[in-house]
Enzyme design. Structure first.
Site, PDB file in Angstrom:
ATOM      1  CE1 TYR A   1      -3.069  -2.897   0.282  1.00 29.74           C
ATOM      2  CE2 TYR A   1      -3.629  -2.289   2.513  1.00 29.74           C
ATOM      3  CZ  TYR A   1      -3.918  -3.185   1.355  1.00 29.74           C
ATOM      4  OH  TYR A   1      -4.906  -4.081   1.434  1.00 29.74           O
TER       5      TYR A   1
ATOM      6  CE  LYS B   1       1.983 -16.857  -3.439  1.00 24.96           C
ATOM      7  NZ  LYS B   1       1.311 -18.290  -3.157  1.00 24.96           N
TER       8      LYS B   1
ATOM      9  CG  ASP C   1      -0.627 -20.201  -0.966  1.00 23.66           C
ATOM     10  OD1 ASP C   1       0.038 -19.693  -0.055  1.00 23.66           O
ATOM     11  OD2 ASP C   1      -0.592 -20.439  -2.055  1.00 23.66           O
TER      12      ASP C   1
ATOM     13  CG  ASP D   1      -6.553  -4.908   4.618  1.00 22.99           C
ATOM     14  OD1 ASP D   1      -7.512  -4.988   5.323  1.00 22.99           O
ATOM     15  OD2 ASP D   1      -6.501  -4.119   3.654  1.00 22.99           O
TER      16      ASP D   1
ATOM     17  CG  ASP E   1     -10.897  -7.552   6.957  1.00 20.00           C
ATOM     18  OD1 ASP E   1     -10.664  -6.635   7.763  1.00 20.00           O
ATOM     19  OD2 ASP E   1     -11.553  -6.925   5.793  1.00 20.00           O
TER      20      ASP E   1
END
Length: 248
Positions: A32, A85, A118, A142, A146
């Site tokens: 971001y 990742k 993942d 992020d 959630d």
């Protein structure tokens, strides 16, 4: 991710297994960072291109990871799980992994693991009892925060702290969820995420006993079955707030 009494989790494992973990999010760089741009629109429809560049600095990675390790030392389960990742993002995430390995060497008393994002998503659902502190980049954390709050029962439950570690500037405390203009003013919103964020603010101020009192008042309210519609109840926002205040 805290699982409250009286609130049913979609995870069957939560019925008989204590679950409680924290997601530590790098919130100033990563995916971001806002680097990139849109170009070539002048070539006509269908020819525009966009670049969205992630930023990973050694300093930024180390700062958030040391925070995560210091936090893990304060918990019953002294473990830090790094989310990566690097099998697909061979520059930024490889730097992340290298910094994590270097920082971990300074905390021999803390258990560690490095998990692809993942696989970590699956672990949140299948083996959440193995989590304590999860540290991740801006985008990955992020998404995972959630997911974690949804597993606890609702996005309306999760509190968050946006911390300035060196305290040179103010920190900000807010629920994980965003705004919900479709239910604004109807008394349907779950206030627990916001109230829990206030408890995190009290922790930041060094008022641990007061923060504990707020959390205990929240748990007494949910245990009594006073729940908003998002977690299967019929209580209004104000009723939940009044109950928390009464238990305080």
């Amino acid at each position: 991710m805290h699982f409250h009494p009286g609130i049913t989790s979609p995870l069957r494992k939560a019925d008989d297994t204590p679950l409680d973990w924290v997601v530590v999010r790098e919130n100033s760089e990563g995916e971001y960072a806002g680097l990139g741009g849109r170009n070539l629109a002048g070539r006509g429809p269908g020819n525009e291109m966009a670049l969205q560049t992630s930023l990973f600095t050694e300093k930024g990675c180390e700062r958030i990871m040391r925070f995560a390790f210091d936090l893990a030392r304060q918990r019953d389960r002294k473990k830090v799980s790094s989310v990566t990742k690097s099998n697909a993002q061979q520059y930024g995430m490889v730097l992340w992994d290298e910094v994590f390995q270097r920082v971990a060497a300074d905390y021999p008393d803390v258990e560690t693991e490095s998990v692809l994002v993942d696989a970590m998503s699956a672990k949140f659902v299948l083996h959440p009892e193995d989590l304590s502190v999860v540290v991740a980049s801006n985008l990955n954390a992020d998404i995972l925060s959630d997911l974690g709050s949804a597993l606890a029962g609702s996005l309306g439950l999760a509190a968050s702290a946006n911390l300035n570690p060196d305290r040179r500037f103010p920190s900000m405390f807010e629920p994980v969820h965003g705004s919900a203009p479709d239910i604004a003013g109807q008394g349907l919103a779950n206030p627990i995420g916001a109230i829990g964020s206030a408890a995190l603010m009290l922790d930041h101020f060094g008022l641990a006993d007061e923060a504990t009192r707020v959390r205990e008042a929240i748990e007494a309210t949910t245990a009594a079955g006073l729940l908003t519609p998002d977690v299967g109840g019929t209580a209004r926002t104000g009723q939940v707030v009044e109950s928390v205040l009464a238990h305080l």
